[in-house]
Design a protein around this motif. Structure first.
Motif, PDB file in Angstrom:
ATOM      1  N   ASP A 265      -0.152  -2.972   4.134  1.00 51.67           N
ATOM      2  CA  ASP A 265       0.526  -2.316   2.436  1.00 51.67           C
ATOM      3  C   ASP A 265       1.829  -1.853   3.112  1.00 51.67           C
ATOM      4  O   ASP A 265       2.143  -1.603   3.690  1.00 51.67           O
ATOM      5  CB  ASP A 265      -0.080  -1.028   1.474  1.00 51.67           C
ATOM      6  CG  ASP A 265      -1.467  -1.691   1.173  1.00 51.67           C
ATOM      7  OD1 ASP A 265      -2.196  -2.557   1.031  1.00 51.67           O
ATOM      8  OD2 ASP A 265      -2.130  -0.504   0.963  1.00 51.67           O
ATOM      9  N   GLY A 266       2.722  -2.573   1.678  1.00 54.47           N
ATOM     10  CA  GLY A 266       4.040  -1.983   1.816  1.00 54.47           C
ATOM     11  C   GLY A 266       4.578  -1.017   1.535  1.00 54.47           C
ATOM     12  O   GLY A 266       3.732  -0.426   0.757  1.00 54.47           O
ATOM     13  N   MET A 325       1.726  -0.577 -11.689  1.00 51.65           N
ATOM     14  CA  MET A 325       2.391  -1.615 -12.375  1.00 51.65           C
ATOM     15  C   MET A 325       1.863  -3.042 -12.110  1.00 51.65           C
ATOM     16  O   MET A 325       1.268  -2.920  -9.956  1.00 51.65           O
ATOM     17  CB  MET A 325       3.344  -1.552 -12.707  1.00 51.65           C
ATOM     18  CG  MET A 325       4.153  -1.077 -11.649  1.00 51.65           C
ATOM     19  SD  MET A 325       5.503  -1.515 -12.410  1.00 51.65           S
ATOM     20  CE  MET A 325       5.895  -0.297 -13.305  1.00 51.65           C
ATOM     21  N   GLU A 326       1.652  -3.764 -11.920  1.00 51.29           N
ATOM     22  CA  GLU A 326       0.985  -5.177 -11.541  1.00 51.29           C
ATOM     23  C   GLU A 326       2.746  -5.802 -11.401  1.00 51.29           C
ATOM     24  O   GLU A 326       2.745  -6.320 -11.995  1.00 51.29           O
ATOM     25  CB  GLU A 326      -0.320  -6.172 -11.941  1.00 51.29           C
ATOM     26  CG  GLU A 326      -0.031  -6.782 -10.913  1.00 51.29           C
ATOM     27  CD  GLU A 326      -1.227  -7.932 -11.955  1.00 51.29           C
ATOM     28  OE1 GLU A 326      -1.543  -8.403 -12.122  1.00 51.29           O
ATOM     29  OE2 GLU A 326      -2.300  -7.171 -11.698  1.00 51.29           O
ATOM     30  N   VAL A 336       1.534  -2.234  -7.544  1.00 53.22           N
ATOM     31  CA  VAL A 336       2.797  -1.825  -7.302  1.00 53.22           C
ATOM     32  C   VAL A 336       2.498   0.227  -7.374  1.00 53.22           C
ATOM     33  O   VAL A 336       2.154   0.507  -8.546  1.00 53.22           O
ATOM     34  CB  VAL A 336       4.075  -2.094  -7.872  1.00 53.22           C
ATOM     35  CG1 VAL A 336       4.852  -1.164  -6.965  1.00 53.22           C
ATOM     36  CG2 VAL A 336       4.202  -2.811  -7.613  1.00 53.22           C
ATOM     37  N   HIS A 337       2.333   1.376  -6.495  1.00 58.06           N
ATOM     38  CA  HIS A 337       1.956   2.508  -7.078  1.00 58.06           C
ATOM     39  C   HIS A 337       3.132   3.801  -6.661  1.00 58.06           C
ATOM     40  O   HIS A 337       4.092   3.072  -5.101  1.00 58.06           O
ATOM     41  CB  HIS A 337       1.341   3.212  -5.791  1.00 58.06           C
ATOM     42  CG  HIS A 337      -0.282   2.290  -6.943  1.00 58.06           C
ATOM     43  ND1 HIS A 337      -1.270   2.906  -7.955  1.00 58.06           N
ATOM     44  CD2 HIS A 337      -0.629   0.720  -5.802  1.00 58.06           C
ATOM     45  CE1 HIS A 337      -2.292   1.989  -6.894  1.00 58.06           C
ATOM     46  NE2 HIS A 337      -1.835   1.112  -6.458  1.00 58.06           N
ATOM     47  N   LEU A 353       2.953  -1.107  -2.044  1.00 57.42           N
ATOM     48  CA  LEU A 353       2.846  -2.068  -2.619  1.00 57.42           C
ATOM     49  C   LEU A 353       2.013  -2.797  -1.898  1.00 57.42           C
ATOM     50  O   LEU A 353       1.421  -2.789  -0.654  1.00 57.42           O
ATOM     51  CB  LEU A 353       3.646  -3.331  -2.129  1.00 57.42           C
ATOM     52  CG  LEU A 353       5.261  -3.165  -1.898  1.00 57.42           C
ATOM     53  CD1 LEU A 353       6.126  -3.955  -2.340  1.00 57.42           C
ATOM     54  CD2 LEU A 353       5.509  -2.966  -4.037  1.00 57.42           C
ATOM     55  N   HIS A 354       0.303  -3.562  -2.830  1.00 58.24           N
ATOM     56  CA  HIS A 354      -1.272  -3.413  -2.176  1.00 58.24           C
ATOM     57  C   HIS A 354      -0.529  -4.531  -2.608  1.00 58.24           C
ATOM     58  O   HIS A 354      -0.673  -5.129  -3.892  1.00 58.24           O
ATOM     59  CB  HIS A 354      -2.015  -2.699  -2.795  1.00 58.24           C
ATOM     60  CG  HIS A 354      -3.713  -3.279  -2.122  1.00 58.24           C
ATOM     61  ND1 HIS A 354      -4.187  -3.048  -1.163  1.00 58.24           N
ATOM     62  CD2 HIS A 354      -4.186  -3.236  -2.916  1.00 58.24           C
ATOM     63  CE1 HIS A 354      -4.784  -2.959  -0.781  1.00 58.24           C
ATOM     64  NE2 HIS A 354      -5.369  -3.808  -2.048  1.00 58.24           N
TER      65      HIS A 354
END
Length: 592
Positions: A265-266, A325-326, A336-337, A353-354
């Motif tokens: 994940d980013g 959010m997406e 996105v967290h 970022l997943h």
């Protein structure tokens, strides 16, 4: 680290402060105290004269302006003071210096500070006279202008208030001259002292600088004097501790970077101002088109105001919280967290970022499958139901065309069975990939057998079929004959569906080392480059052909899993080299 001020400057300033506080401050305090005492006595004296004037006026029974004016002008103890009587509106009605015709046109004094204070008590204030270079005392008090005490006014007095102020200013000026001379002499003394001290400390400073530059093995051997022995020992001990700590921090940093960069994940960290200060390799890969990432705000990277607002909300709240959010980034979808760490002293927020692109694709595939399978099952079922009801309700049609109608029913039943067989076969292949028993297979024999099984699909089209392998036994490969036949049959059926009325299908064979590359080429419309990576997904169908050609989107997925079980790979080449259309589906097999 270069300091803003040197030791010399600090010592000089320190001596200056000591001198200022020891000489100037007490002297200035004394002068101010004496001056305040003198001013207080002067104020008391003026107030006493004010009370005398007030008493004299109070003795008069008839307080007409002319009478009051005469009384004020007759007072010889006023010296250089000016006394005025004001009415309730602040207008002068009597004055010790001016004649009536001079002050009758003057403005009201009702809003002057001393008059405003006099409404409650005796009021006064001091101010510089704009026409004369000295200070003045302004004092006012309320008086009764009638015997019945119904008409009130104000008694106002103005007198010079310089007193001993010029003398005190002179004394203060001489005092500051003495302080400045002391400061200058102290500057010279401190400079000489610090120069000598610096000379003695220079060897130890050089050794400390060497340690500060990273040479932690360096130690101070000689001390400038016994007074500095504890300092030398402390520096040597500090260098040893720092050396150990740096080794530990370097090791931990390396381990942490390895862990963070190993996360798929980013990940990016923001400082308390909302700018990116660090990110892992996955994050850099997502935004590899950008020259720089660190130092920028999220909106400069993502170009999304909602994400920027979420980051600012997390940064602006001291409580630990998360915003989710997406987002779509470069045709990929991410969850996105934005998370606030437990300690926001150095890191204000973290962006995670997943990648959910595969989940999105699977969801799309599932929806496509439901739609396609429902359509493929509903169409033959509707046809079967319709023909069956017709035969039941119309016996005469059953007698005349019963055989023809039953053939249609059987055809639609076969289509449903075929769809279900494809689904079951894909499931079976996926669950038994590692259990396929490989053997030597005659490639040419499988090709021609598979084409014969598909020949009935060519009705209504004039299709030319060719194969670069013309004789059976010419080439053996490792595989399983039934599964390999299923691959060719699926590829042939796809080509037959998409080629025009005058179609062309050819099997290509290339020998690459220990592998054989087999390709099925046709002269159909081809596959768009944007969709070539997805055509081997289950239930996926090329968008432009969904409504034109029937199918479930399972054929190429079955081919992919079979070839994978054989230890090969499958890919597509479109358009055909030298043309703007057509398609070649290649797959590799191991030679026997």
């Amino acid at each position: 680290m270069q300091r803003e001020f040197s030791l010399k400057v600090k010592l000089i300033v320190s001596f200056w402060l000591v001198l200022v506080f020891s000489l100037a401050v007490p002297s200035n305090y004394f002068i101010q105290s004496v001056e305040q005492k003198v001013d207080s006595q002067h104020l008391q004296y003026v107030q006493e004269r004010m009370e005398i004037v007030q008493w004299i006026i109070a003795q008069e029974e008839e307080k007409k302006p002319e009478k009051l004016d005469s009384i004020l002008k007759s007072l010889d103890f006023l010296d250089d003071a000016r006394v005025s009587v004001l009415d309730a509106q602040g207008m002068i009605i009597a004055d010790s210096r001016q004649h009536r015709e001079e002050f009758e046109g003057m403005s009201s004094y009702i809003d002057y500070p001393e008059v405003v204070q006099a409404r409650h008590e005796t009021g006064y204030h001091t101010a510089s006279d704009p026409w004369e270079d000295d200070r003045r005392l302004y004092m006012a008090t309320r008086i009764d202008l009638s015997s019945e005490q119904e008409d009130t006014g104000y008694l106002r007095l103005v007198t010079p208030f310089s007193g001993l102020h010029p003398y005190f200013q002179h004394v203060s000026a001489n005092l500051w001259k003495f302080v400045l001379l002391s400061l200058f002499l102290s500057c010279i003394v401190v400079y000489l002292m610090v120069t000598y001290l610096t000379f003695r400390l220079k060897p130890m400073i050089k050794m400390a600088q060497s340690i500060g530059q990273g040479n932690f093995q360096q130690r101070i051997q000689d001390s400038p004097g016994r007074e500095f022995d504890p300092l030398v020992e402390a520096i040597n001990r500090m260098a040893e501790d720092v050396e150990k700590s740096m080794e530990l921090v370097s090791s931990q940093k390396s381990d942490l970077e390895t862990i963070v960069n190993g996360i798929k994940d980013g990940l990016a960290a923001l400082d308390n101002q909302g700018r990116i200060i660090s990110c892992n390799q996955s994050f850099k890969k997502i935004f590899q088109h950008l020259d720089t990432i660190n130092g920028k705000k999220p909106v400069e990277i993502f170009f999304n105001n909602s994400l920027q607002a979420a980051c600012e909300e997390v940064l602006g709240n001291s409580m630990k919280q998360t915003r989710t959010m997406e987002l779509e980034i470069k045709e990929k979808f991410y969850d996105v967290h934005v998370v606030s760490p437990s300690d926001q002293q150095n890191i204000g927020a973290i962006i995670l970022l997943h990648d959910i692109t595969d989940l999105k694709n699977l969801e799309s595939i599932r929806k496509d499958f439901v739609a396609n399978a429902s359509h493929e099952l509903r169409t033959p079922l509707t046809s079967i139901k319709g023909y069956t009801e017709t035969m039941l309700q119309h016996p005469d049609i059953m007698q005349e065309k019963g055989t023809e109608l039953l053939q249609v029913v059987i055809k639609n039943t076969d289509n449903m069975i075929r769809l279900l067989d494809d689904i079951l076969q894909l499931s079976r292949i996926e669950s038994t990939q590692d259990q396929v028993a490989l053997d030597d297979v005659d490639l040419a024999a499988v090709i021609f057998k598979s084409w014969n099984n598909c020949s009935h699909y060519t009705e209504g089209k004039n299709i030319v079929f060719e194969s670069e392998l013309e004789q059976e036994g010419q080439l053996l490969v490792r595989g399983e004959a039934e599964y390999l036949g299923q691959v060719f049959q699926n590829l042939f059926e796809n080509s037959i569906k998409f080629v025009p009325g005058e179609g062309f299908i050819q099997v290509l064979v290339r020998q690459e080392g220990n592998q054989v590359w087999v390709g099925v080429q046709d002269n159909g419309p081809g596959i768009p480059a944007a969709e070539q990576q997805r055509i081997f997904e289950r239930f996926y169908r090329v968008k432009k052909d969904k409504k034109k050609v029937k199918g479930t989107g399972l054929g190429l997925a079955i081919c992919k899993n079979i070839i994978k079980a054989f230890g090969g790979r499958i890919w597509v080449e479109s358009p055909v080299p030298g043309s703007d259309s057509g398609c070649i589906v290649w797959f590799s097999l191991n030679r026997s």
